[in-house]
Design a protein around this motif. Structure first.
Motif, PDB file in Angstrom:
ATOM      1  N   GLU A  96       0.825  -1.209   0.000  1.00 49.70           N
ATOM      2  CA  GLU A  96       0.000   0.000   0.000  1.00 49.70           C
ATOM      3  C   GLU A  96       0.862   1.264   0.000  1.00 49.70           C
ATOM      4  OE1 GLU A  96      -3.314   0.083   2.708  1.00 49.70           O
ATOM      5  OE2 GLU A  96      -3.415  -2.109   2.782  1.00 49.70           O
ATOM      6  N   THR A  97       0.461   2.207  -0.839  1.00 52.65           N
ATOM      7  CA  THR A  97       1.067   3.535  -0.868  1.00 52.65           C
ATOM      8  C   THR A  97      -0.060   4.563  -0.871  1.00 52.65           C
ATOM      9  OG1 THR A  97       1.173   3.599  -3.307  1.00 52.65           O
ATOM     10  CG2 THR A  97       3.102   2.725  -2.138  1.00 52.65           C
ATOM     11  N   ALA A  98       0.302   5.829  -0.719  1.00 50.81           N
ATOM     12  CA  ALA A  98      -0.675   6.923  -0.741  1.00 50.81           C
ATOM     13  C   ALA A  98      -0.252   7.903  -1.829  1.00 50.81           C
ATOM     14  CB  ALA A  98      -0.748   7.606   0.622  1.00 50.81           C
TER      15      ALA A  98
ATOM     16  N   SER B 131      -4.701   5.370   1.603  1.00 50.93           N
ATOM     17  CA  SER B 131      -3.792   4.241   1.418  1.00 50.93           C
ATOM     18  C   SER B 131      -4.440   3.252   0.461  1.00 50.93           C
ATOM     19  CB  SER B 131      -3.520   3.574   2.775  1.00 50.93           C
ATOM     20  OG  SER B 131      -2.678   2.457   2.631  1.00 50.93           O
TER      21      SER B 131
ATOM     22  N   PRO C  40      -0.797  -0.260   6.397  1.00 51.95           N
ATOM     23  CA  PRO C  40      -1.304   0.812   5.535  1.00 51.95           C
ATOM     24  C   PRO C  40      -0.204   1.827   5.253  1.00 51.95           C
ATOM     25  CG  PRO C  40      -2.105   1.091   7.778  1.00 51.95           C
ATOM     26  CD  PRO C  40      -1.404  -0.244   7.736  1.00 51.95           C
ATOM     27  N   ALA C  41      -0.379   2.576   4.213  1.00 52.42           N
ATOM     28  CA  ALA C  41       0.590   3.612   3.869  1.00 52.42           C
ATOM     29  C   ALA C  41       0.567   4.741   4.898  1.00 52.42           C
ATOM     30  CB  ALA C  41       0.284   4.176   2.483  1.00 52.42           C
TER      31      ALA C  41
END
Length: 296
Positions: free
Chosen positions: A169-171, A203, A258-259
């Motif tokens: 996960e990234t944002a 995220s 999560p991010a």
């Protein structure tokens, strides 16, 4: 002093992903802009911009562009060798620098993997601090436009994206939001000493991001998981090995978490950052299949 009478802001990296938008944001705010580029004739910047020649690898070439400017937006796009001389020249001519860095101080595993670019950024930050410059450090996370670099070609050519760590996960942050924060720091007071980590508002796993692109263009795009070894083999000869290793380490380290998400864009500009869905909607054409040739 009215903005029309302000000294210009010097933008380095003015033709890059963020720099070009910073130029537009400054012009929109009524701030005079001077753009530094190695090839002024090819810059293709608005007529209101004063385009000057300069190269970070040749520190003395910056002197003319630095004359009479109020602040500098610094994007480092050169080997590290000349960084001390460049920062020394900045300190001679200006007191205010906004530096496009990275979130290497952020205590999240995605940002704490070995990364040569983060090492370079940390070194330049130390140089800026030692020179006594009033600085604002801009630290964007994953750029939304990486989706173009990574996935646009396979999505245009088919219905499958073959990629590692689909659950990572990234944002993703829109470059327009990065530029908005940078521009405010360049022409508004109150940002000296600012250390701004910028992310998108949510995220999302890499597989979710690919799905969002598919929904925007009206096609179902399959995410096919690659092993790290398979990804290295597919990228051989296309991407530098250290870049591949850096990305794999970062994605692998964030699995199950999560991010990292911040509110900094809203805190600085007063409006929320664009979502990844908004970014995709604005760039959907880049993912569409190319039209068939009319040639016979």
């Amino acid at each position: 002093m009215t903005r029309a009478r302000m000294h210009p802001v010097l933008v380095t990296g003015a033709t890059g992903r963020v720099g070009r938008i910073v130029v537009a944001q400054l012009l929109g705010a009524g701030v005079p802009v001077r753009a530094l580029t190695r090839r002024p004739a090819a810059a293709e910047l608005p007529a209101a911009v004063e385009v000057v020649s300069g190269d970070l690898t040749v520190p003395e070439s910056l002197d003319a562009g630095l004359q009479g400017v109020s602040a500098v937006f610094l994007v480092w796009s050169a080997p590290p060798t000349t960084a001390p001389a460049v920062v020394e020249r900045l300190a001679t001519h200006v007191r205010r620098v906004v530096f496009l860095s990275s979130p290497h101080r952020t205590p999240h595993p995605f940002f704490q993997q070995p990364n040569p670019l983060a090492v370079l950024h940390a070194d330049i930050e130390r140089l800026i601090a030692a020179a006594g410059l009033a600085s604002t450090i801009i630290r964007p996370g994953m750029f939304a436009s990486n989706a173009l670099l990574w996935w646009a070609a396979p999505i245009r050519d088919g219905d499958v994206v073959r990629w590692p760590y689909g659950a990572a996960e990234t944002a993703p942050i829109d470059e327009r939001d990065i530029a908005s924060v940078a521009a405010r720091a360049l022409y508004e007071d109150g940002h000296a000493g600012g250390d701004y980590v910028l992310t998108g508002p949510e995220s999302l796993s890499q597989a979710e991001q690919v799905s969002i692109i598919g929904a925007a263009i009206g096609r179902r795009i399959q995410f096919e998981e690659l092993s790290p070894g398979d990804f290295r083999r597919e990228m051989a000869g296309r991407w530098p090995g250290p870049v591949v290793d850096m990305l794999l380490a970062a994605w692998g380290a964030t699995i199950g978490r999560p991010a990292f998400v911040t509110s900094t864009v809203f805190d600085v500009v007063g409006s929320p950052p664009r979502t990844f869905r908004q970014w995709v909607a604005d760039h959907a054409a880049a993912f569409l299949k190319r039209p068939a040739s009319d040639e016979v």
